[in-house]
Design an enzyme around this catalytic site. Structure first.
Site, PDB file in Angstrom:
ATOM      1  N   CYS A 151      32.927  32.443  49.809  1.00  0.00           N
ATOM      2  CA  CYS A 151      32.113  31.382  49.205  1.00  0.00           C
ATOM      3  C   CYS A 151      31.031  30.911  50.166  1.00  0.00           C
ATOM      4  O   CYS A 151      31.221  30.914  51.381  1.00  0.00           O
ATOM      5  CB  CYS A 151      32.992  30.184  48.874  1.00  0.00           C
ATOM      6  SG  CYS A 151      34.444  30.646  47.960  1.00  0.00           S
ATOM      7  N   ASN A 175      44.705  31.638  44.618  1.00  0.00           N
ATOM      8  CA  ASN A 175      43.458  31.901  45.338  1.00  0.00           C
ATOM      9  C   ASN A 175      42.638  30.614  45.338  1.00  0.00           C
ATOM     10  O   ASN A 175      42.421  30.013  44.291  1.00  0.00           O
ATOM     11  CB  ASN A 175      42.722  33.038  44.617  1.00  0.00           C
ATOM     12  CG  ASN A 175      41.409  33.411  45.281  1.00  0.00           C
ATOM     13  OD1 ASN A 175      40.430  32.683  45.183  1.00  0.00           O
ATOM     14  ND2 ASN A 175      41.386  34.558  45.931  1.00  0.00           N
TER      15      ASN A 175
HETATM   16  C1  LIG Z   1      35.168  39.194  37.164  1.00  0.00           C
HETATM   17  C2  LIG Z   1      35.649  39.063  38.573  1.00  0.00           C
HETATM   18  C3  LIG Z   1      36.044  37.810  39.043  1.00  0.00           C
HETATM   19  C4  LIG Z   1      36.506  37.676  40.361  1.00  0.00           C
HETATM   20  N1  LIG Z   1      36.908  36.438  40.794  1.00  0.00           N
HETATM   21  C5  LIG Z   1      37.397  36.297  42.070  1.00  0.00           C
HETATM   22  C6  LIG Z   1      37.866  35.034  42.520  1.00  0.00           C
HETATM   23  O1  LIG Z   1      37.875  34.046  41.802  1.00  0.00           O
HETATM   24  N2  LIG Z   1      38.318  34.961  43.810  1.00  0.00           N
HETATM   25  C7  LIG Z   1      38.352  36.059  44.651  1.00  0.00           C
HETATM   26  O2  LIG Z   1      38.774  35.937  45.801  1.00  0.00           O
HETATM   27  N3  LIG Z   1      37.939  37.270  44.213  1.00  0.00           N
HETATM   28  C8  LIG Z   1      37.458  37.411  42.957  1.00  0.00           C
HETATM   29  N4  LIG Z   1      37.042  38.644  42.518  1.00  0.00           N
HETATM   30  C9  LIG Z   1      37.106  39.802  43.414  1.00  0.00           C
HETATM   31  C10 LIG Z   1      38.344  40.656  43.141  1.00  0.00           C
HETATM   32  O3  LIG Z   1      39.531  39.912  43.314  1.00  0.00           O
HETATM   33  C11 LIG Z   1      38.362  41.907  44.048  1.00  0.00           C
HETATM   34  O4  LIG Z   1      38.393  41.493  45.396  1.00  0.00           O
HETATM   35  C12 LIG Z   1      37.139  42.788  43.849  1.00  0.00           C
HETATM   36  O5  LIG Z   1      36.779  42.837  42.487  1.00  0.00           O
HETATM   37  C13 LIG Z   1      37.351  44.213  44.350  1.00  0.00           C
HETATM   38  O6  LIG Z   1      38.439  44.831  43.717  1.00  0.00           O
HETATM   39  P1  LIG Z   1      38.292  45.779  42.406  1.00  0.00           P
HETATM   40  O7  LIG Z   1      37.215  46.766  42.706  1.00  0.00           O
HETATM   41  O8  LIG Z   1      39.633  46.371  42.210  1.00  0.00           O
HETATM   42  O9  LIG Z   1      37.894  44.863  41.282  1.00  0.00           O
HETATM   43  C14 LIG Z   1      36.574  38.808  41.213  1.00  0.00           C
HETATM   44  C15 LIG Z   1      36.181  40.066  40.718  1.00  0.00           C
HETATM   45  C16 LIG Z   1      35.730  40.205  39.413  1.00  0.00           C
HETATM   46  C17 LIG Z   1      35.320  41.573  38.928  1.00  0.00           C
END
Ligand SMILES: Cc1cc2nc3c(=O)[nH]c(=O)nc-3n(C[C@H](O)[C@H](O)[C@H](O)COP(=O)(O)O)c2cc1C
Length: 320
Positions: free
Chosen positions: A147, A116
């Site tokens: 971003c 990513n």
């Molecule tokens: C602690 C944390 C860090 C994350 N870091 C990134 C990241 O670096 N890049 C990205 O594209 N999404 C990032 N996300 C988003 C997740 O990949 C995902 O799209 C989002 O949390 C929704 O899915 P979920 O509800 O299953 O967590 C992050 C989410 C969390 C909770």
């Protein structure tokens, strides 16, 4: 029992494989549709003692930037009703250390690892894509367009179809790897953004990233997160994510990867029936690090019980 105390699992009688980049010369073939969501599973190396992570479809690693980042001020995580607010701020080791320290480990794995990438300008993304091209152990890129664009007043790249397409085209040109573009829900028409990135050369789209949110401590009379606002994830966002996957799957002819609040096989199957070819498990891994494997096993059990031989038979079956 296998070495490291991992239990073996019998070969699945159902076909769970999925091609995530059908238009790409090499493609991105997953043996099953369960991926980890970026930022919630580190580099895949941290949890490898908890279960055999190579049973999953693919690992998506932490968001990676050109330079290492310390991230945002603490506190960076706040629990909310049914959800999690985070403002990690893309803390990561940077692309040079990733290539030197992580990629050689991944090169020995049998599952694909997708990196990513995140940037503040289109040029950041271009440089990252160029640096990662041809690195052994890396099977694809996931472009995080949630971003802020520092050259356009800080609005998210992914909020605007033209900007999203510009980043996608730049990455497409800079790499021979399959390119997934990860869409933000913080836009008025996510299907339009999806169409724009598909047109610009994305092999697949993944969605959704976190929804903008905040929480306030009423005793302290101040926001709970160190950087005031953050991104909401977890079960609270699942209906929104599912709706957006449904909308996007109807708008593009490239594979869609569903993400947002998936904690069980039932959740994952909802996304697949809405049109997702694969899914990502994110926040659920914090409470249960085995969640991705539990989801995979539950999908297999569902298919066996329902007499479904190929996962593709379920993709989009709930679409009207
Ligand atoms: C602690 C944390 C860090 C994350 N870091 C990134 C990241 O670096 N890049 C990205 O594209 N999404 C990032 N996300 C988003 C997740 O990949 C995902 O799209 C989002 O949390 C929704 O899915 P979920 O509800 O299953 O967590 C992050 C989410 C969390 C909770």
């Amino acid at each position: 029992m296998l070495a490291c105390g991992l239990t073996s699992r019998k070969e699945s009688p159902v076909n769970l494989s999925i091609q995530l980049a059908p238009k790409h010369p090499q493609g991105l073939l997953l043996t099953n549709p369960v991926m980890t969501a970026s930022g919630t599973f580190g580099y895949g190396t941290e949890d490898s003692h908890l279960f055999d992570i190579q049973k999953l479809g693919a690992i998506v690693c932490k968001g990676t930037t050109l330079e290492p980042r310390d991230g945002n001020p603490q506190p960076r995580l706040v629990e909310t009703a049914g959800g999690l607010l985070n403002s990690i701020g893309l803390e990561n080791i940077g692309v040079t250390a990733l290539i030197k320290e992580k990629a050689p480990i991944w090169a020995g794995w049998r599952i694909p690892v997708v990196v990513n990438i995140a940037g503040e300008t289109v040029d950041d993304y271009t440089q990252l894509a160029g640096r990662l091209d041809g690195v052994a152990g890396i099977s694809g890129l996931e472009v995080n367009i949630s971003c802020p664009n520092m050259k356009a007043g800080g609005a998210e790249f992914g909020a605007n179809p033209d900007l999203a397409a510009e980043v996608t085209a730049a990455v497409r040109k800079a790499t021979s790897l399959p390119v997934l573009v990860k869409l933000t829900p913080n836009t008025s028409d996510i299907a339009r953004v999806a169409s724009a990135v598909a047109e610009a050369g994305a092999d697949a789209v993944s969605l959704i990233n976190t929804l903008k949110g905040m929480a306030i401590d009423i005793t302290e009379r101040k926001p709970r997160l160190g950087s005031i606002t953050g991104g909401l994830s977890g079960p609270a966002i699942k209906p929104v994510a599912l709706y957006m996957v449904y909308e996007v799957a109807g708008a593009v002819d490239i594979p869609v990867v569903g993400c947002g609040g998936i904690a069980t096989a039932g959740d994952a199957l909802e996304f697949i029936m809405a049109g997702a070819s694969a899914i990502q498990v994110g926040t659920a891994s914090f409470a249960n690090p085995r969640a991705p494997l539990d989801v995979l096993e539950g999908i297999e059990q569902f298919m066996e019980k329902e007499g479904i031989n190929n996962l593709s038979e379920l993709v989009g079956v709930a679409r009207y």
